[in-house]
Scaffold this active site. Structure first.
Site, PDB file in Angstrom:
ATOM      1  CG  HIS A  87       4.534  54.750 -17.406  1.00 32.54           C
ATOM      2  ND1 HIS A  87       5.075  55.146 -16.209  1.00 32.54           N
ATOM      3  CD2 HIS A  87       4.358  53.403 -17.318  1.00 32.54           C
ATOM      4  CE1 HIS A  87       5.242  54.085 -15.425  1.00 32.54           C
ATOM      5  NE2 HIS A  87       4.816  53.018 -16.077  1.00 32.54           N
ATOM      6  CB  CYS A 125       4.919  61.594 -15.207  1.00 29.65           C
ATOM      7  SG  CYS A 125       5.290  60.197 -14.147  1.00 29.65           S
TER       8      CYS A 125
END
Lengths: 394, 591
Positions: free
Chosen positions: A156, A198
Site C-alpha cells: 500500500h 497506489c
C-alpha cells in the site's frame, strides 16, 4: 542555542559544491562489464486481506527464478503470513489466479527476510549494505559494479511514501538517498525499480542517480486495482499491474530477447485502470535495445579457457624435491620460536592487564565519561546555590 | 531593632500605598530579589550543562587530510619506479650512440592509455664483454648498475637447460646489482648461432641473437620484452580485481557428480590440492588473503543442452549454451563457512557428467574442440569438465561405480585451475608465443615474479584510489547530515585507513612493491569498514526540530516565568530603592 537555518543551508550548499567538484573528476567512466543480475523483491504488507501483495511478490519470484536468477542472488522480503494463515482454505498453498493452476508456495521458496524483519531499516540496510556483523551472508546484497539489480516493491502506498507492515513508512527521499549511496559505492551498474502500489510513480520522483530506470503502476492521484477476487480463497489474489507483467513473461524463456520497451508498452491503461508511468531520463541506453533478461534473467559471461598453465607441475616437482628435506628441520626451529614468543607475550599481557584496570579505575573516579554525571553535578550545584541564598537572606 | 524595622516597613508600605508613592523610609528588602535572581542565575549556569549532555557525539573526521590526499593521488597517480637494464655479454658496437634512448622510445610508443599501476621506467644499457665495460643510459642509482666482470657467464650458459640458465642468471643478478635486486628487470644479450628469446621466471630474460649489429631488431626485441612482458604482463585487456573489499578471497573447489546413480567420484583434494596450491597462495599474499575450501556435491546436473556429435562420438556443448551451463538452482555452491560478508568467493568446479551425456566436450567459438574442456566467468570462477574413463563404452554394469579421482588427473585439473586463476586475475593463462623461438618459463608459484610485480602494482593503485574515494564519500555523507552520530570507531578506522594509504604511497616511491600492496589492502579494508559501519543510517539521526520538540514544552514556560519574575523583581527593587534614596535625600535636606 537557536538553530541557524540559513547557516546550515549555506553549509549544505557549500558541501554539495565541494563534493561535486571532488566527485566528478573521481568518477572516471571506465565502462564496466555486466557480470551478474540481482533481484530484491519486497512485499510490504501483512495480514490476510493483503493476500494479493504476497501473491504478487511470489509470482515475480517464480518468474525470475525460472528465467535463471539463482536463489543466492535473490533477496526476498515477505511477511509470509498467508500460506499457513488460519483463514487459508488451502493450507500451505498460495495462488495468484482463481483457476488454482499454479501453487506459488510449492517448492524451493527461500525467504530471506520474513515476518517482522521486513522493516524500513532492514530494507535500507539491504540496499546500502550496512549490516551488523552478525547478519549472515545470504541476507546481504552482494552486488558489485557490474551488477544489474531488479527492485520490485508492492503493497500500500501513497503520495511519496510506501507503507511498511502497517506501522511505518518509506519516504521517496529515503529511497532516493539509499540509491544515491549505492551509486556512490558502485553497488550497481543499472537498476530497474518496479513499484505496484497506489500512486506508485511518486515513490521515485526524487531519484537523481544515473543508471536507474523505473516504472510504477499508477500516477499521482490514481489507485492501482486488484485484478480479480477468488471466491474460494475469499480475497483478491493478484493485482492488475503484476498480472499483466506475468502474462508478458509467461511467453518468454531464458533464451529470448524481448526488449524492455516491449514490456513497458504492453501495459494498457484501460485494462490496468491506471496509467503505468515509467521514467527513463536517468537511463542512457534506449529501451528497445535492452533485453528484459538483462534484469529478469540470468546472464553469465563465459570465456572458454584456451590452455592450462603447463610446466606448473614440473616446476613444482623440481622446486620442492630439493627443498623438502631442508624445510623439515627449519619447520621445527620455527615452531620453537613461535612458542617462545607466545609465552613472552602472555607475561607482558599480564602486566598490561593490571595497568589497564588501574587506569580504568582512575578514569572512572575523575574522568567525565557520562553526560549523566555532568547533569547530576549541575543539578546539585543549582540546589546548593538555592539553599545558600535562602539561608543568607533569611 | 529587627522588629522595629519590620513594623516600620509594614507601616511604610501601607502608607506608601495610600499617600505618597515615591517615598519610603526604610531600605527595601533584598530577600525576593536574591531568590529570583539566584534562580535565574542557576538556570543560566545550568544551560551549558544541558547543551553538553544533549550534544550529539560526532567523532571528528580528518576531512582536510582526506581531500588533500585524494587530490594529490589524482593529480599525480602513483607511479612505480622500474628500472630496465640490458646487458650485452658479447662484444657489441652500437651503430647509433644512444641505444637506451631508442629502447625507451620503443617502449613508450607502445604504451597505450595511462592505466593504473604503470611503471615509471628508466632504461640503461651495459656492455660487459671481458675486455671492455661500458655503461650508458640512466640508472635509478649507482647501486643498480650492473657490476662488470660477468664475462664468464657466456661459457657457463653454454650447454645448460633453460631452468639452469635461469637460476645461474638469478645468482648473477643478485650478486652484481647489489641493493636493487627486487626492482631491476634485466635482459642478457648474447651472440650465438641459434636465435632464441627466453623470459625467465624471476625478473630477467635472455636472448641469443645471430647478428648484434642489426640495431633496429635488437632494439625492437628488447623493447618487446621490456614493454609488452615485464611492464604489461603480455595482456591487452583491462584489469580484473577479484578481491573482496576486506582483502579476502575464498577459493571454493567443488566436485559435482551430476547423476550419482551412474557413478560417484570422490577426490583427495586436501592432500594434493593444498600441496600444489600452497606456493600460489603465498605468492599472492600481498594481493589478497586467500583461503581455500573444497566440497563434493551430488545430484548437480547442468542446465544447458548438449548435442550428440556423430563424428566425435561425443556430446558437445556449444559456446552459445555456455552461459546457461551453471545450474544455480541445483548447484549449491555458495555454502562457504569461512567467507564473511565482504569477501569474494571464486568458485572452481569440476563437473562429472552423467552416463547419458558422457563424454562431454566444449566447442570453442572458432568451432574447434576446447583443449582444456573448461571455461571461466569473470569475477565468478571457472568450470572444468572431467569425463570418467571408459564412459564411452556402452556396457555399464548394474552396480554403481564409486571411485576416487586419480591423483594424476587431479593434478592436471589443478593445472587448468591455475590457468583459470591467472585469467581471473587478468593475465593470460598461458603465453601464445609470437614465434617458435620465443619462450616464457613457468613458475611453481603459478605466477612468475615479474607477473606478480605487475599484479602488486595494479592492485596497489586500484586499492589506493578506491579507498580514497570511499573516504571522500564518507566525509561528504557525514557533513551532509550534521546531526548524525559518528561513533569513535568510525573515526579510528578513517585515521588508520589514511595512515595505511600514506604508508603505501611512501612505499611505492621507495619501490617496495609487496609492502605497498599490503598497506593498500589494509587502507581499502578499513575505509570500507568505516563507510559500511552499521550505525550510519540516515533515518536514525535527530533533526533540530526534533530537539526543540523534546525540550521546549518544559523549558519555554518555566524560563518565561523565571525571567519575568526576575525582571519584575529587579524593577521593583530599583523603584523602591530610588524611593528610599529620595526620602533620605529629602531628610538630609530638611535636617
Amino acid at each position: 542555542m537557536a538553530s541557524d537555518p540559513m547557516g546550515s543551508q549555506l553549509r549544505r550548499i557549500l558541501s554539495i559544491f565541494f563534493s561535486l567538484s571532488i566527485i566528478l573528476p573521481l568518477s572516471s567512466p571506465s565502462p564496466t562489464m555486466h557480470n551478474n543480475n540481482w533481484a530484491v523483491l519486497v512485499c510490504t504488507s501483512r495480514f490476510w486481506f493483503n493476500y494479493r501483495h504476497m501473491a504478487n511478490t511470489l509470482s515475480l519470484y517464480r518468474t525470475v527464478k525460472r528465467l535463471g536468477i539463482p536463489d543466492e542472488r535473490i533477496i526476498l522480503m515477505l511477511a509470509d503470513d498467508m500460506a499457513c494463515n488460519a483463514r487459508n482454505n488451502y493450507p500451505a498453498q498460495v495462488f495468484n489466479n482463481e483457476n488454482h493452476q499454479l501453487n506459488l508456495y510449492g517448492d524451493n521458496v527461500e525467504v530471506d527476510y520474513r515476518g517482522y524483519e521486513v522493516t524500513v531499516e532492514n530494507f535500507l540496510r539491504v540496499l546500502t549494505g550496512r549490516h551488523e556483523a552478525s547478519v549472515p551472508r545470504s541476507k546481504h546484497l552482494l552486488s558489485d559494479e557490474g551488477s544489474h539489480i531488479l527492485l520490485y516493491m508492492t503493497g500500500h502506498g501513497g503520495n511519496e511514501f510506501l507503507k511498511f507492515q502497517d506501522t511505518e513508512e518509506l519516504q521517496s527521499h529515503d529511497l532516493a538517498d539509499a540509491v544515491k549511496q549505492m551509486k556512490e559505492k558502485n553497488r550497481f551498474k543499472e537498476l530497474l525499480i518496479m513499484v505496484d502500489t497506489c500512486q506508485a510513480a511518486t515513490l521515485f520522483s526524487q531519484l537523481q542517480s544515473p543508471g536507474v530506470v523505473t516504472i510504477g503502476s499508477s500516477m499521482k492521484g490514481e489507485n492501482s486495482y486488484s485484478h480479480h477476487l477468488d471466491p474460494d480463497v475469499g480475497v483478491s489474489v493478484v493485482d492488475r499491474f503484476t498480472f499483466y507483467t506475468l502474462a508478458f513473461f509467461e511467453r518468454l524463456d531464458m533464451y529470448s530477447n524481448a526488449s524492455l520497451n516491449s514490456l513497458f508498452t504492453s501495459y494498457d491503461p484501460t485494462l490496468l485502470m491506471s496509467t503505468a508511468y515509467y521514467r527513463t531520463d536517468l537511463y542512457e541506453r534506449p529501451l528497445n535495445m535492452v533485453p528484459v533478461t538483462n534484469f529478469f534473467g540470468s546472464v553469465m559471461k563465459t570465456i572458454p579457457t584456451d590452455s592450462a598453465y603447463p610446466g606448473f607441475l614440473v616446476a613444482h616437482a623440481s622446486e620442492y624435491a630439493a627443498i623438502s628435506a631442508e624445510t623439515e628441520t627449519a619447520r621445527v626451529v620455527l615452531e620453537d620460536e613461535a612458542d617462545h614468543s607466545k609465552t613472552y607475550d602472555q607475561s607482558e599481557k599480564g602486566l598490561q592487564h593490571t595497568l589497564d584496570e588501574w587506569l580504568k579505575l582512575l578514569e572512572g573516579k575523575l574522568g567525565v565519561k557520562d553526560p549523566e554525571v555532568l547533569v547530576a553535578y549541575g543539578l546539585g550545584s543549582m540546589v546548593l546555590l538555592l539553599t545558600i541564598s535562602t539561608w543568607l537572606s533569611s | 531593632m529587627a522588629d522595629d524595622t519590620s513594623a516600620a516597613a509594614g507601616t511604610s508600605t501601607e502608607t506608601g500605598a495610600g499617600t505618597e508613592s515615591n517615598l519610603r523610609t526604610t531600605k527595601p528588602g533584598t530577600k525576593r530579589l536574591f531568590l529570583t535572581v539566584s534562580v535565574l542565575i542557576s538556570f543560566l549556569l545550568g544551560a551549558p550543562f544541558l547543551l553538553k549532555s544533549t550534544e550529539i557525539h560526532r567523532s571528528p573526521l580528518p576531512s582536510a587530510a582526506i581531500s588533500s590526499l585524494s587530490d594529490h593521488l589524482h593529480s599525480n597517480p602513483p607511479s612505480f619506479p622500474c628500472h630496465f637494464q640490458a646487458i650485452f655479454l658479447s662484444p657489441f658496437k652500437p651503430s647509433d650512440s644512444s641505444l637506451s634512448l631508442s629502447v625507451a622510445e620503443r617502449i613508450r610508443a607502445q604504451l597505450s592509455a595511462q592505466s593504473c599501476g604503470n611503471c615509471n621506467f628508466t632504461v640503461s644499457v651495459t656492455v660487459d664483454s671481458g675486455s671492455s665495460c661500458r655503461h650508458e643510459g640512466d640508472a635509478a642509482s649507482a647501486a643498480c648498475l650492473w657490476e662488470c666482470g660477468g664475462g664468464g657467464l657466456v661459457d657457463a650458459i653454454e650447454g645448460r637447460d633453460d631452468q639452469g640458465i635461469d637460476e645461474l642468471l638469478l645468482s648473477a643478478v643478485n650478486g652484481r646489482t647489489g641493493g636493487c635486486a627486487g626492482r631491476v628487470y634485466s635482459i642478457f644479450v648474447i651472440e650465438g648461432r641459434d636465435e632464441r628469446v627466453v623470459i625467465g621466471k624471476h625478473r630477467h630474460a635472455w636472448m641469443v641473437l645471430k647478428d648484434l649489429d642489426d640495431s633496429t631488431s635488437v632494439v625492437s626485441m628488447i623493447g618487446t620484452v621490456f614493454g609488452d612482458y615485464f611492464m604489461r604482463g603480455g595482456v591487452e585487456k583491462g584489469e580484473y580485481i577479484p578481491v573482496g573489499s576486506d582483502g579476502n578471497v575464498v577459493l571454493s573447489f567443488s566436485l559435482l557428480n551430476s547423476n550419482p546413480s551412474d557413478w560417484i567420484y570422490d577426490w583427495d583434494f586436501q592432500r594434493t590440492g593444498e600441496v600444489l596450491l600452497a606456493p600460489v597462495l603465498e605468492a599472492l599474499a600481498p594481493v589478497a588473503n586467500i583461503t581455500m575450501e573444497s566440497q563434493v556435491l551430488y545430484h548437480a546436473p547442468k542446465s544447458s543442452i548438449s548435442y550428440w556429435d556423430e563424428k566425435l562420438e561425443a556430446y558437445v556443448v556449444n559456446t552459445r549454451d555456455l552461459p546457461f551451463f551453471v545450474n544455480s538452482n541445483e548447484w549449491h555452491l555458495d555454502t562457504s563457512l569461512s567467507a564473511s560478508g565482504r569477501s569474494k568467493v571464486l568458485q572452481f568446479v569440476v563437473y562429472v557428467p552423467s552416463a547419458s551425456e558422457c563424454p562431454l566436450y566444449i566447442r570453442t567459438p572458432e568451432g574447434e574442440m576446447s583443449k582444456t574442456n573448461a571455461f571461466i566467468s569473470p569475477m565468478w570462477g571457472g568450470v572444468a569438465i572431467w569425463n570418467p574413463p571408459g564412459c564411452s563404452m556402452q556396457s555399464q554394469g548394474i552396480h554403481i561405480v564409486r571411485d576416487v579421482l586419480p591423483p594424476q588427473e587431479l593434478e592436471k585439473i589443478i593445472e587448468i585451475f591455475i590457468g583459470q586463476l591467472r585469467l581471473l586475475f587478468g593475465l593470460n593463462s598461458n603465453y601464445v608465443e609470437p614465434s617458435p623461438k620465443f619462450k616464457v618459463l613457468a613458475s611453481e608459484k603459478g605466477f612468475t615474479n615479474w607477473e606478480l610485480d605487475l599484479l602488486y602494482r595494479q592492485h596497489t593503485c586500484f586499492n589506493l584510489l578506491s579507498s580514497l574515494s570511499t573516504l571522500q564519500s564518507l566525509s561528504t555523507l557525514v557533513e551532509s547530515l550534521p546531526r548524525m552520530i559518528v561513533m569513535d570507531e568510525i573515526g579510528k578506522q578513517v585515521e588508520l585507513s589514511l595512515e595505511a594509504a600514506n604508508l603505501a604511497e611512501s612505499n611505492i616511491s621507495l619501490g617496495i612493491n609487496n609492502a605497498s600492496a599490503l598497506s593498500s589492502i589494509r587502507a581499502r579494508a578499513l575505509a570500507e569498514d568505516a563507510f559500511f559501519h552499521p550505525s550510519i543510517m540516515s533515518i536514525s539521526y535527530s533533526s533540530m526540530e526534533h530537539y526543540f520538540a523534546i525540550y521546549m514544552p518544559f523549558f519555554a514556560p518555566v524560563s518565561l516565568h523565571v525571567l519575568l519574575a526576575a525582571v519584575k523583581e529587579v524593577k521593583r527593587y530599583f523603584a523602591e530603592r530610588s524611593k528610599y534614596l529620595t526620602f533620605r535625600a529629602s531628610k538630609l535636606k530638611s535636617s
